[in-house]
Design a protein around this motif. Structure first.
Motif, mmCIF file in Angstrom:
data_model
loop_
_atom_site.group_PDB
_atom_site.id
_atom_site.type_symbol
_atom_site.label_atom_id
_atom_site.label_comp_id
_atom_site.label_asym_id
_atom_site.label_seq_id
_atom_site.Cartn_x
_atom_site.Cartn_y
_atom_site.Cartn_z
ATOM 1 N N ARG A 129 0.687 -1.211 -0.050
ATOM 2 C CA ARG A 129 0.008 0.151 0.092
ATOM 3 C C ARG A 129 0.806 1.307 -0.029
ATOM 4 O O ARG A 129 0.383 2.399 -0.066
ATOM 5 C CB ARG A 129 -0.687 -0.055 1.090
ATOM 6 C CG ARG A 129 -1.935 -1.170 1.260
ATOM 7 C CD ARG A 129 -2.982 -0.734 0.384
ATOM 8 N NE ARG A 129 -3.988 -1.997 0.409
ATOM 9 C CZ ARG A 129 -5.145 -1.683 -0.148
ATOM 10 N NH1 ARG A 129 -5.684 -0.810 -0.926
ATOM 11 N NH2 ARG A 129 -6.071 -2.783 0.110
ATOM 12 N N ASP A 134 -9.377 -1.118 -8.776
ATOM 13 C CA ASP A 134 -9.623 0.340 -8.106
ATOM 14 C C ASP A 134 -9.061 0.554 -6.720
ATOM 15 O O ASP A 134 -8.639 1.755 -6.529
ATOM 16 C CB ASP A 134 -11.086 0.468 -8.067
ATOM 17 C CG ASP A 134 -11.801 0.624 -9.496
ATOM 18 O OD1 ASP A 134 -11.336 1.154 -10.302
ATOM 19 O OD2 ASP A 134 -12.993 0.277 -9.615
ATOM 20 N N ASP A 135 -8.718 -0.572 -5.930
ATOM 21 C CA ASP A 135 -8.166 -0.184 -4.583
ATOM 22 C C ASP A 135 -6.620 -0.382 -4.712
ATOM 23 O O ASP A 135 -5.917 -0.639 -3.582
ATOM 24 C CB ASP A 135 -8.908 -1.102 -3.663
ATOM 25 C CG ASP A 135 -8.509 -2.912 -3.636
ATOM 26 O OD1 ASP A 135 -7.825 -3.040 -5.006
ATOM 27 O OD2 ASP A 135 -8.836 -3.491 -3.001
ATOM 28 N N ARG A 136 -6.006 -0.259 -5.755
ATOM 29 C CA ARG A 136 -4.446 -0.509 -5.785
ATOM 30 C C ARG A 136 -4.202 0.794 -6.788
ATOM 31 O O ARG A 136 -3.437 0.756 -7.683
ATOM 32 C CB ARG A 136 -3.978 -1.770 -6.316
ATOM 33 C CG ARG A 136 -4.346 -3.023 -5.345
ATOM 34 C CD ARG A 136 -3.271 -2.682 -4.010
ATOM 35 N NE ARG A 136 -3.138 -3.871 -3.254
ATOM 36 C CZ ARG A 136 -3.997 -4.096 -2.354
ATOM 37 N NH1 ARG A 136 -5.133 -3.298 -2.171
ATOM 38 N NH2 ARG A 136 -3.872 -5.203 -1.636
ATOM 39 N N PRO A 137 -4.206 2.027 -6.249
ATOM 40 C CA PRO A 137 -4.090 3.314 -7.127
ATOM 41 C C PRO A 137 -2.551 3.394 -7.492
ATOM 42 O O PRO A 137 -2.064 3.673 -8.528
ATOM 43 C CB PRO A 137 -4.491 4.171 -6.324
ATOM 44 C CG PRO A 137 -4.459 3.897 -4.831
ATOM 45 C CD PRO A 137 -4.876 2.613 -4.957
ATOM 46 N N SER A 182 -1.871 0.768 -10.132
ATOM 47 C CA SER A 182 -2.503 1.361 -11.272
ATOM 48 C C SER A 182 -1.854 2.480 -12.010
ATOM 49 O O SER A 182 -1.689 2.404 -13.362
ATOM 50 C CB SER A 182 -3.889 1.745 -11.144
ATOM 51 O OG SER A 182 -4.642 0.789 -10.695
ATOM 52 N N LEU A 183 -1.142 3.358 -11.135
ATOM 53 C CA LEU A 183 -0.121 4.550 -11.776
ATOM 54 C C LEU A 183 1.100 3.783 -12.450
ATOM 55 O O LEU A 183 1.255 4.302 -13.726
ATOM 56 C CB LEU A 183 -0.014 5.370 -10.827
ATOM 57 C CG LEU A 183 1.024 6.396 -11.177
ATOM 58 C CD1 LEU A 183 0.135 7.391 -11.943
ATOM 59 C CD2 LEU A 183 1.314 7.297 -9.766
ATOM 60 N N ARG A 226 -8.429 3.937 -18.594
ATOM 61 C CA ARG A 226 -7.647 3.897 -17.290
ATOM 62 C C ARG A 226 -6.560 4.479 -17.416
ATOM 63 O O ARG A 226 -6.090 5.142 -16.503
ATOM 64 C CB ARG A 226 -7.705 2.185 -17.082
ATOM 65 C CG ARG A 226 -8.869 1.588 -17.044
ATOM 66 C CD ARG A 226 -9.567 1.761 -15.659
ATOM 67 N NE ARG A 226 -9.245 1.389 -14.544
ATOM 68 C CZ ARG A 226 -9.951 1.555 -13.455
ATOM 69 N NH1 ARG A 226 -11.211 2.108 -13.454
ATOM 70 N NH2 ARG A 226 -9.441 1.095 -12.228
ATOM 71 N N PHE A 252 -5.469 7.563 -14.757
ATOM 72 C CA PHE A 252 -4.167 7.693 -13.930
ATOM 73 C C PHE A 252 -3.165 8.539 -14.034
ATOM 74 O O PHE A 252 -2.345 8.788 -13.190
ATOM 75 C CB PHE A 252 -3.808 6.069 -13.565
ATOM 76 C CG PHE A 252 -4.876 5.333 -12.969
ATOM 77 C CD1 PHE A 252 -4.818 5.445 -11.439
ATOM 78 C CD2 PHE A 252 -5.606 4.429 -13.509
ATOM 79 C CE1 PHE A 252 -5.807 4.643 -10.782
ATOM 80 C CE2 PHE A 252 -6.663 3.611 -12.712
ATOM 81 C CZ PHE A 252 -6.466 3.839 -11.363
ATOM 82 N N GLU A 312 -17.233 3.924 -15.888
ATOM 83 C CA GLU A 312 -16.161 4.715 -15.124
ATOM 84 C C GLU A 312 -16.874 5.910 -14.325
ATOM 85 O O GLU A 312 -16.329 6.044 -13.286
ATOM 86 C CB GLU A 312 -14.929 5.027 -15.920
ATOM 87 C CG GLU A 312 -14.116 4.112 -16.843
ATOM 88 C CD GLU A 312 -13.455 2.957 -15.839
ATOM 89 O OE1 GLU A 312 -13.359 3.632 -14.573
ATOM 90 O OE2 GLU A 312 -12.866 2.040 -16.160
ATOM 91 N N HIS A 346 -13.244 6.372 -9.545
ATOM 92 C CA HIS A 346 -12.716 7.485 -10.081
ATOM 93 C C HIS A 346 -13.626 8.549 -10.775
ATOM 94 O O HIS A 346 -13.237 9.099 -11.783
ATOM 95 C CB HIS A 346 -11.525 7.032 -10.917
ATOM 96 C CG HIS A 346 -10.536 5.891 -10.388
ATOM 97 N ND1 HIS A 346 -9.723 6.286 -9.289
ATOM 98 C CD2 HIS A 346 -10.624 4.758 -10.605
ATOM 99 C CE1 HIS A 346 -9.014 5.126 -9.124
ATOM 100 N NE2 HIS A 346 -9.467 3.947 -9.759
ATOM 101 N N LYS A 383 -12.289 12.229 -11.548
ATOM 102 C CA LYS A 383 -11.460 12.120 -12.590
ATOM 103 C C LYS A 383 -12.166 11.871 -13.867
ATOM 104 O O LYS A 383 -11.745 12.735 -14.913
ATOM 105 C CB LYS A 383 -10.125 11.413 -12.533
ATOM 106 C CG LYS A 383 -9.023 11.476 -13.560
ATOM 107 C CD LYS A 383 -8.436 12.878 -13.678
ATOM 108 C CE LYS A 383 -7.553 13.082 -14.686
ATOM 109 N NZ LYS A 383 -6.403 12.201 -14.458
#
Length: 371
Positions: free
Chosen positions: A93, A121-124, A127-128, A147, A151, A172, A177, A180
């Motif tokens: 995290r 979604d819960d691992r930004p 994902s970035l 996506r 990001f 989306e 998100h 965004k």
């Protein structure tokens, strides 16, 4: 300055990194980072080599020490290192750790490995990393392009907001998100009005957002769209307020809305002028009653100074203060009422009207206090 630590054996190294102070651990790890092979050359201790030690300790460390351990581990091309980093990348995290792991893993993994993380979604942070690595890939699906655009802070074109990709945008827009996605949609110019074709699929917040944007961009189209929307309950207070600002004719059905704020708004706009007593009744909410009070004649306002609800009395008093369409004598009678709330409200109106002489003459020495 921390006391200098001397590492001569694997036992020394293991002891410092396992039980040493944070400062000593950091100093040793920085030294290892300069020449990683030295730590391995020290050999094993109790069945573990330096790689085993780092893999065991990293999950229990945080902050700078954890980052230094990850950096040291990344120097070693070893199957154990790759397996551990893959697991750590998936579960971590800590954004800084994830970014470091991503840079290291791309050495061993194909870029396609990171595609799965675009959809989590819960691992930004993961994902970035995936978005940064995939942005230059030619074979991105519309969903992946969306996506990546979500990001990346820098400019990246999402799929065009059109009928073809509308389901993707809607998915989306209802997800984690959404803010965004709104920003991306607002960059689509007039194409943002495509969302009107799926009005019933939008969440309430997005409906308000779409209405606000349409009013800004094309008030004539907004008026046309809202005229249709107003007949289909439920509608939000914001949407009704926009309709009033555009001077649209309000349907009587809005008086039956489940939202008392909507009912109050349209009452105050004059929709209930033929049935004000319905909304002044004791069974009506305070919001409705106050809205109806503002639409009353001066004579009715004087009567409402005796209402049991303080909100109604206060509104009647305030509204009367700027008017003269009522009997001054009736108002003066209220100033002598046995009901303290009515008495106070009437005196406030008389003071606002400048009837000081009468008040001094008739109420001098009498207590006028709030109940």
């Amino acid at each position: 300055m921390p006391e200098q630590v001397r590492i001569k054996t694997a036992s020394d190294l293991f002891e410092v990194l396992t039980n040493g102070s944070i400062l000593h651990q950091a100093a040793v790890l920085r030294s290892v980072a300069e020449k990683p092979e030295r730590a391995v050359d020290l050999g094993s201790y109790e069945g573990e080599d330096f790689i085993d030690l780092l893999i065991r300790l990293i999950p229990h460390r945080d902050g700078g020490v954890k980052k230094l351990m990850l950096m040291c581990l990344s120097f070693f091309q070893d199957p154990r290192t790759t397996r551990f980093m893959l697991d750590e990348f998936a579960r971590s995290r800590d954004a800084a750790s994830v970014l470091h792991l991503g840079r290291r893993l791309v050495v061993d993994q194909e870029v396609d490995f990171f595609r799965r993380y675009l959809r989590i979604d819960d691992r930004p942070a993961q994902s970035l990393v995936a978005a940064r690595l995939l942005r230059g890939e030619a074979e991105l699906s519309p969903a992946e392009r969306m996506r990546v655009a979500i990001f990346l802070d820098e400019q990246f074109e999402p799929p065009e907001l059109s009928t073809e990709h509308l389901d993707l945008w809607l998915k989306e827009l209802s997800g984690a998100h959404r803010w965004k996605v709104r920003q991306l949609a607002e960059q689509q110019g007039e194409r943002i009005l495509t969302f009107w074709s799926c009005w019933d699929r939008l969440a309430a917040e997005e409906k308000d957002w779409l209405v606000a944007l349409t009013v800004q961009r094309d008030s004539a189209q907004a008026a046309e769209r809202l005229a249709q929307v107003l007949t289909r309950l439920p509608v939000s207070r914001f949407i009704v307020a926009q309709a009033i600002s555009l001077e649209l004719q309000l349907p009587a059905s809005l008086l039956e809305s489940d939202d008392e704020e909507v009912r109050a708004l349209v009452i105050e706009a004059g929709l209930a002028d033929s049935q004000l007593e319905r909304f002044l009744a004791p069974s009506a909410s305070s919001l409705e009653a106050v809205a109806a009070t503002r639409r009353c004649t001066g004579e009715r306002l004087v009567e409402l100074l005796a209402d049991k609800r303080w909100e109604v009395r206060a509104c009647a008093s305030q509204t009367l203060s700027g008017r003269c369409d009522y009997s001054l004598e009736k108002l003066r009678e209220k100033a002598s009422s046995e009901f303290a709330g009515e008495r106070v409200a009437a005196v406030e109106v008389l003071l606002a009207r400048g009837d000081d002489e009468w008040l001094s003459e008739h109420l001098a020495g009498k207590e006028v206090a709030y109940p």
